[in-house]
Every structure is written in structure tokens, then in C-alpha cells.
Design a protein around this motif. Structure first.
Motif: not given
Length: 485
Positions: A116, A404, A428, A446, A459
Motif C-alpha cells: 500500500l 488515495t 505502508l 491508503l 485492513v
């Protein structure tokens, strides 16, 4: 000459390094070593940088020198630090790591990683037929040298036509083709910004733009974006009037990372204010093709320009594919010629074959982009739903376009969460990467560019990690190492 990070600087980057999952069960030195590895992994601590002396870092962190000594020793054992007596210790990379598509240092064995950190889609199905058609077109270019500093005429005309259709009359002479949008920004900075020049940027903003400005040793000032409302018109225009920057770098269409869309009235006022202040506007239009939910687009910023103050940059990476390194600059014809002259010292020209592929893709733009928008809406909604279900305390708005979400977390845990997420196979881009000096720890970008199933799985893993962070941080204590005689 090797650059050096001071103790107070490294302490600021480390932040709450002791608030990691499992922190209660790990020694202080191990947590500190893990935090330094995390800074290397997300690119906030470069390779080849000399770390502060053990005593200096211990004083900055208010811990014992023994803890720092043990942490440095562990970093040497894992291949993240090299030391030489009398010369200090500097950051490096173990042989089992590589550069990932994000530009960050990552383990080689990451096939199960849900990434991500990258806000880009996989290639559309139309790419392979476009490449085949481009290959058939290539022979008519082979009799020449192949150098086209401003780009082949077919592509420049296609890009100019797209601007004209958006309400901004543009000729091919006003277009320069580049090797991606980042290359376009680099060339504009080389032409328009002297080393040490003053630049205004949004906060948060695109990390690679900050890197390009840092390479020019720019003096950066920021305009903060509200989570809900985006730009504060009075504050933004006041910043331009007061600081009178040489350049302002802005992303008005679905700003990266917030997804905000700048209204038409502010665009017009911004151009007028920039002209009065002697400021050139570099407008990044990377996401202009990706409005979602039928969101209407305001006119391009350059529509309001009467004095060649606006330089627009864009490219194929977001609506088409990042592996197709095609970008462009839209400016006045004289500016394009000056950019072409500056380019000679960089790369001469973009690949002809890639440009031909881009021509064929742009010819199918309505169908390709419509499918991309539909895909993004589905993935965005899946991500929003699972966030509301699994992490309801996180605050997130619904972006009107782009790729995003900009998430406000329930605490200043972004870097700690990113380090912990690596352990469960999720990569991340923490909030501080989108700002200056380690700020934005309450935020996380994200992207919704992966399939919905991957987003839901990611998630789920983050929700578990968030729970562990609470348990670990709640019990974290500063400890002095046990004395063994």
C-alpha cells in the motif's frame, strides 16, 4: 563526503520508537534497532549517512549509552550499519534487500507483501495491443537518429489536443514529452529554480516532489491543507504574497495524498496573486483524468494565465501504467525550447517506442479511462467500507477523485504502525513521508489501486496490529539495562 545526522535530528525522526507492538517483551536496544531499520525501510533515513556517536544519541534520547551501543551492534549484525574505529558508523543495506517499486529498501523475499506504499494501478488490457501497433509504426522512425528532445510530433499533438478539449487551447509547440511526470518536474526545477531558491508547497504533498526540491537545495515553505476542506484560500494567497516564492508546486486536481479538488475561483485568484508576487506556478496534473462519481472538473489552472506564469506537468502513470515512462510539460513555446536545451545535459530524449505506445493509448482514452474510473470507485468503496467496519475510530473523507484516501488516525502512530505492518505483510507509506521534519504522525495515505480483496485483507491485518499497538504502548516503560557483575 559522507553526510551526517545529528543526535537531535535522529531522535526527532525516531519519534515514539518505544511504542511498538510487543515492545513490553523486547529489550530497549532491540526496539531502538528496529526503529532505525524502519526509518531505512521507508526512506526517511538515507543510506550512506553517518549516525551520531553513541554518547550523543544516548543524550538526545535520554537513555543509557549501553542501550545505544547494543542497538548499533545489532544493526551491524543485521547488515544495516557499518562501523570503523575512528571514522564512525554509517547506514547501509544487507545483501538480502533490494529497491522496491516505491523506491524504498525492502527485503528480497516479499512475494506475499500487500504493498500500500504505491498509489498506481496495474496495466490496462489495452496496453499489449497498443505496444504491438506501436512496433508496427516504429520502422518509419528508424532512418533517423531517434533523438526528439521535445517528443515525437504525433504524441505532442495528442497531448495538445487533450488540453484543448479541456478548454485550454494548446499547440504542439507548447508540449514537451518527458520520461514521466517526475522527470518533467526535475527539468522545470532545473530551468526555473536556482539552488537555494524559495518554494511554496502544500502540506501534505507528494514525497518525490519534496525529494526533487531537496536535490535543488530549495528553501521550502508550506501551506497546510485541512482534512475536510482542503485549501484555505486566504491563507494560501497570503502565503504567496508574504513569502513571494520563486515557485509554488501545487496539485489542484485530486491532490496527492488528500484527494482534494481546488475550486475554479481559487484557481483564478491564485494565478493573479502569483503574477503580482513574481511567482511561477508548477501545476501537477497527474490525477486530472480520474474524477470519480461524476465529479465535474474546474478549468485548468493555466486557463487563467496571461503572463506565462503557469507550467503544467502530467503523464501516463496514474490513468494508464507507471511502467510506461511518458510524461509532459505544457508551457509557452519559448519555455519549451529552453526546457529542451536544459534537457540535453540529462537524457537527450524519451524512447520513441514508448511514445508510440502512448499515442495508441491516448487514441483509446475515453474507453480506457472510463474503465479505470469504474474500477477505482469499486475499490475505493470497498476500502471505505472495511475501514468503517474494522477501524471505526479512524477519520476519513470520501475523495472526489484520484487514487488515495488520506486517513486521520486515532493517535500519532503512523510510523510505528508502518513498522509493525511490515511484520504482517503490509507495506505502508506513513504520514511523515508527505511532510517536512517528521510531522503528520496522525495521518496515513491508503491507496485504493489494488483489488478489493487485497484491500480488505490488508485492513484486517492493520486492525490487528492497531490493537497490538495499544497493548504494547500502554505498557511501554523506559528501562535501564540490568547490571550484571
Amino acid at each position: 563526503m559522507t553526510s551526517q545526522v545529528r543526535g537531535v535530528q535522529l531522535a526527532r525522526l525516531l519519534g515514539q520508537w518505544h511504542a511498538l507492538p510487543g515492545r513490553r517483551r523486547s529489550p530497549d536496544y532491540a526496539a531502538l534497532a528496529a526503529a532505525v531499520r524502519g526509518l531505512l525501510a521507508d526512506g526517511r533515513l538515507p543510506l550512506g549517512v553517518r549516525l551520531p556517536a553513541e554518547r550523543e544519541l544516548a543524550e538526545a534520547l535520554r537513555i543509557s549509552r549501553t542501550t545505544v551501543t547494543a542497538a548499533y551492534r545489532q544493526l551491524r549484525e543485521t547488515g544495516h550499519l557499518a562501523s570503523r574505529r575512528g571514522a564512525g558508523s554509517w547506514t547501509m543495506l544487507p545483501g538480502t534487500h533490494r529497491v522496491a517499486s516505491t523506491g524504498l529498501w525492502t527485503p528480497l523475499d516479499d512475494r506475499d507483501m500487500i504493498d500500500l506504499g504505491v498509489a498506481a494501478l496495474a496495466a490496462p488490457p489495452e496496453l499489449v495491443p497498443a505496444a504491438r501497433a506501436a512496433l508496427e509504426d516504429l520502422p518509419r522512425y528508424l532512418s533517423g537518429a531517434g533523438y526528439h528532445p521535445t517528443g515525437i510530433i504525433e504524441l505532442r499533438e495528442a497531448v495538445a489536443r487533450a488540453y484543448t478539449e479541456r478548454g485550454l487551447p494548446t499547440s504542439a509547440e507548447q508540449i514537451m514529452v518527458t520520461s514521466g511526470t517526475q522527470h518533467a518536474l526535475d527539468l522545470v526545477l532545473r530551468l526555473a529554480l536556482a539552488p537555494g531558491g524559495n518554494v511554496l508547497v502544500e502540506s501534505p504533498t507528494y514525497p518525490n516532489a519534496l525529494a526533487a526540491l531537496a536535490a535543488r537545495r530549495a528553501r521550502i515553505s508550506t501551506h497546510g491543507l485541512a482534512v475536510d476542506a482542503g485549501w484555505d484560500a486566504d491563507l494560501l494567497l497570503g502565503s504567496v504574497r508574504q513569502t513571494r516564492p520563486k515557485l509554488a508546486y501545487l496539485i489542484p486536481e485530486f491532490q496527492n495524498p488528500t484527494g482534494h479538488l481546488m475550486p475554479a475561483e481559487l484557481r483564478e485568484r491564485l494565478v493573479a496573486t502569483a503574477h503580482a508576487a513574481g511567482t511561477d506556478l508548477v501545476v501537477d496534473e497527474s490525477f486530472v483524468d480520474l474524477p470519480l462519481d461524476g465529479t465535474p472538473l474546474p478549468p485548468p489552472v493555466a486557463v487563467f494565465d496571461r503572463h506565462s506564469r503557469v507550467i503544467s506537468i502530467g503523464g501516463m502513470s496514474k490513468p494508464y501504467w507507471g511502467g510506461l515512462r511518458i510524461g509532459w510539460v505544457r508551457a509557452s513555446a519559448p519555455q519549451v525550447q529552453r526546457l529542451a536545451a536544459a534537457r540535453v545535459g540529462v537524457d537527450m530524449a524519451s524512447p520513441v517506442l514508448d511514445q508510440l505506445v502512448a499515442v495508441h493509448l491516448l487514441a483509446q482514452a475515453p474507453a480506457i479511462v472510463a474503465a479505470r474510473r469504474a474500477q477505482l470507485v469499486t475499490q475505493r468503496d470497498a476500502l471505505l467500507d472495511v475501514l468503517a467496519e474494522r477501524l471505526p475510530d479512524w477519520r476519513v473523507g470520501v475523495p472526489r477523485g484520484g487514487v488515495t484516501l488520506w486517513v486521520e488516525l486515532d493517535g500519532p502512530i503512523s510510523s510505528a504502525l508502518a513498522r509493525a505492518a511490515e511484520e504482517v505483510g503490509v507495506r505502508l507509506a506513513p504520514g511523515p513521508r508527505f511532510g517536512l521534519d517528521g510531522t503528520l504522525e496522525r495521518f496515513l495515505r491508503l491507496p485504493f489501486t489494488l483489488p478489493a480483496a487485497d484491500l480488505v485483507e490488508a485492513v484486517g491485518r492493520l486492525a490487528a496490529i492497531r490493537y497490538d499497538l495499544d497493548r504494547g504502548a500502554g505498557r511501554a516503560r523506559w528501562r535501564e539495562p540490568a547490571v550484571i557483575a
